[in-house]
Design a protein around this motif. Structure first.
Motif, PDB file in Angstrom:
ATOM      1  N   PRO A   1       6.984  11.306  41.463  1.00  0.00           N
ATOM      2  CA  PRO A   1       6.662  12.510  42.248  1.00  0.00           C
ATOM      3  C   PRO A   1       5.891  13.568  41.462  1.00  0.00           C
ATOM      4  O   PRO A   1       4.970  14.189  41.994  1.00  0.00           O
ATOM      5  CB  PRO A   1       8.043  13.027  42.671  1.00  0.00           C
ATOM      6  N   ALA A   2       6.258  13.786  40.199  1.00  0.00           N
ATOM      7  CA  ALA A   2       5.592  14.814  39.393  1.00  0.00           C
ATOM      8  C   ALA A   2       4.127  14.467  39.172  1.00  0.00           C
ATOM      9  O   ALA A   2       3.244  15.332  39.263  1.00  0.00           O
ATOM     10  CB  ALA A   2       6.305  14.970  38.051  1.00  0.00           C
ATOM     11  N   SER A   3       3.852  13.192  38.895  1.00  0.00           N
ATOM     12  CA  SER A   3       2.477  12.754  38.659  1.00  0.00           C
ATOM     13  C   SER A   3       1.633  12.864  39.931  1.00  0.00           C
ATOM     14  O   SER A   3       0.476  13.285  39.891  1.00  0.00           O
ATOM     15  CB  SER A   3       2.465  11.312  38.154  1.00  0.00           C
ATOM     16  N   LEU A   4       2.219  12.482  41.072  1.00  0.00           N
ATOM     17  CA  LEU A   4       1.491  12.567  42.346  1.00  0.00           C
ATOM     18  C   LEU A   4       1.218  14.024  42.718  1.00  0.00           C
ATOM     19  O   LEU A   4       0.143  14.346  43.249  1.00  0.00           O
ATOM     20  CB  LEU A   4       2.295  11.875  43.447  1.00  0.00           C
ATOM     21  N   LEU A   5       2.177  14.915  42.442  1.00  0.00           N
ATOM     22  CA  LEU A   5       1.965  16.338  42.685  1.00  0.00           C
ATOM     23  C   LEU A   5       0.845  16.863  41.787  1.00  0.00           C
ATOM     24  O   LEU A   5      -0.004  17.652  42.228  1.00  0.00           O
ATOM     25  CB  LEU A   5       3.252  17.109  42.438  1.00  0.00           C
ATOM     26  N   THR A   6       0.834  16.411  40.533  1.00  0.00           N
ATOM     27  CA  THR A   6      -0.227  16.806  39.597  1.00  0.00           C
ATOM     28  C   THR A   6      -1.585  16.345  40.112  1.00  0.00           C
ATOM     29  O   THR A   6      -2.581  17.066  39.989  1.00  0.00           O
ATOM     30  CB  THR A   6       0.035  16.206  38.203  1.00  0.00           C
ATOM     31  N   LEU A   7      -1.636  15.144  40.699  1.00  0.00           N
ATOM     32  CA  LEU A   7      -2.889  14.626  41.247  1.00  0.00           C
ATOM     33  C   LEU A   7      -3.386  15.500  42.394  1.00  0.00           C
ATOM     34  O   LEU A   7      -4.579  15.832  42.472  1.00  0.00           O
ATOM     35  CB  LEU A   7      -2.701  13.189  41.727  1.00  0.00           C
ATOM     36  N   LEU A   8      -2.481  15.897  43.287  1.00  0.00           N
ATOM     37  CA  LEU A   8      -2.864  16.766  44.409  1.00  0.00           C
ATOM     38  C   LEU A   8      -3.376  18.112  43.907  1.00  0.00           C
ATOM     39  O   LEU A   8      -4.390  18.629  44.403  1.00  0.00           O
ATOM     40  CB  LEU A   8      -1.672  16.975  45.348  1.00  0.00           C
ATOM     41  N   LEU A   9      -2.675  18.686  42.925  1.00  0.00           N
ATOM     42  CA  LEU A   9      -3.115  19.946  42.330  1.00  0.00           C
ATOM     43  C   LEU A   9      -4.469  19.781  41.643  1.00  0.00           C
ATOM     44  O   LEU A   9      -5.329  20.670  41.712  1.00  0.00           O
ATOM     45  CB  LEU A   9      -2.078  20.451  41.333  1.00  0.00           C
ATOM     46  N   ALA A  10      -4.662  18.629  40.989  1.00  0.00           N
ATOM     47  CA  ALA A  10      -5.927  18.363  40.294  1.00  0.00           C
ATOM     48  C   ALA A  10      -7.092  18.312  41.279  1.00  0.00           C
ATOM     49  O   ALA A  10      -8.181  18.837  41.006  1.00  0.00           O
ATOM     50  CB  ALA A  10      -5.834  17.050  39.516  1.00  0.00           C
ATOM     51  N   VAL A  11      -6.867  17.685  42.432  1.00  0.00           N
ATOM     52  CA  VAL A  11      -7.920  17.615  43.457  1.00  0.00           C
ATOM     53  C   VAL A  11      -8.231  19.008  43.987  1.00  0.00           C
ATOM     54  O   VAL A  11      -9.403  19.367  44.175  1.00  0.00           O
ATOM     55  CB  VAL A  11      -7.497  16.671  44.611  1.00  0.00           C
ATOM     56  N   TRP A  12      -7.188  19.811  44.223  1.00  0.00           N
ATOM     57  CA  TRP A  12      -7.394  21.185  44.718  1.00  0.00           C
ATOM     58  C   TRP A  12      -8.158  22.026  43.696  1.00  0.00           C
ATOM     59  O   TRP A  12      -9.146  22.694  44.037  1.00  0.00           O
ATOM     60  CB  TRP A  12      -6.038  21.829  45.027  1.00  0.00           C
TER      61      TRP A  12
END
Length: 289
Positions: free
Chosen positions: A145-156
């Protein structure tokens, strides 16, 4: 107030591009400052303390107002987000996915070569049931979950920064300068802007950040003016490096000097990271042609 904005729109064609850029950032800072002060008080942070985990709320408050600043800029400039490379279409999404792939592959090559050379080592965090020895679990690092959240933040974050620097700023600067000079100025501002968050850590990365901006400009050119490819590459780099850094997954072995692997373990502050950017630029140049 409205009359002043209307007058600015009428005067826009005769205002030098550099002045427009100064007005853009001045307005952005003035609008953000009240929220930043309230947040800083709430988080009990004041300069020059390190931001640490307080960075994300401040960054979010800064970036959440970007659409309004960009909309006002587009209205004053009598242009649209489409002219800046921002368009919601399936082709743009596909470019973003290709960019993510290219960015991830480039990081795998960068760290893979350094692992092979023995310059860095992986953090062994899981004990093997067969041998009883500790080993590195790649999937648990990226599929959580932490990595996937980081990915979403990275895209934003990458979408916001690309729309600002490779979209709005690049297009405005090209009113007065060539593509190369405009890209150089926009990339310089992009690099300097990172000093806001961590000046000491960012200083050695400034040349790398500038070159990164130039490579991402090339990505927009290679993508026929769309920001999709640039957003994808940028997001992959943010996601990959942030995930590895947060988990402490990679450690230097000391077999190579910091100026090669990256000062303070920051890839953009080392020769290896610079070579990664140049290799990515070469791939983008081939795509363009």
């Amino acid at each position: 107030m409205w009359n002043s904005i209307t007058n600015l729109r009428l005067m826009s064609p005769s205002i030098p591009a550099i002045v427009k850029i100064i007005l853009f950032f001045s307005t952005w800072i003035v609008v953000w400052l009240p929220a930043a002060i309230v947040l800083a008080i709430a988080l009990k942070w004041h300069p020059p303390q390190p931001l640490g985990n307080k960075k994300l709320p401040l960054l979010a408050s800064l970036y959440v107002i970007v659409p309004f600043i960009l909309w006002a800029t587009s209205w004053i400039e009598n242009t649209s987000f489409v002219d800046w490379g921002w368009e919601v279409q399936p082709a743009v999404l596909m470019s973003l996915m290709r960019g993510l792939g290219l960015g991830i592959i480039s990081l795998v090559i960068l760290f893979g070569l350094q692992l092979t050379a023995g310059w860095i080592e992986l953090k062994k965090s899981e004990t093997s049931t067969e041998t009883g020895e500790k080993k590195f679990n790649f999937w648990s690092l990226i599929v959580n979950p932490a990595s996937l959240l980081t990915l979403l933040l990275a895209v934003w974050i990458s979408a916001t920064e690309e729309l600002i620097f490779r979209g709005c700023l690049q297009t405005i600067l090209q009113q007065d300068y060539s593509v190369l000079i405009a890209a150089s100025i926009a990339s310089f501002i992009f690099a300097i802007a990172h000093l806001i968050w961590a000046a000491k850590e960012t200083l050695p990365q400034l040349p790398g950040l500038w070159l990164m901006g130039m490579v991402l400009t090339l990505a927009r050119i290679a993508d026929s003016g769309s920001l999709g490819l640039a957003i994808g590459i940028h997001a992959a780099w943010i996601w990959g490096i942030t995930t590895l850094d947060t988990e402490g997954a990679i450690n230097p072995t000391g077999r190579a000097p910091e100026w090669i692997t990256g000062i303070a373990a920051k890839p953009l502050a080392g020769v290896a990271g610079i070579l990664l950017l140049l290799a990515t630029a070469a791939v983008l140049f081939l795509i363009k042609n």
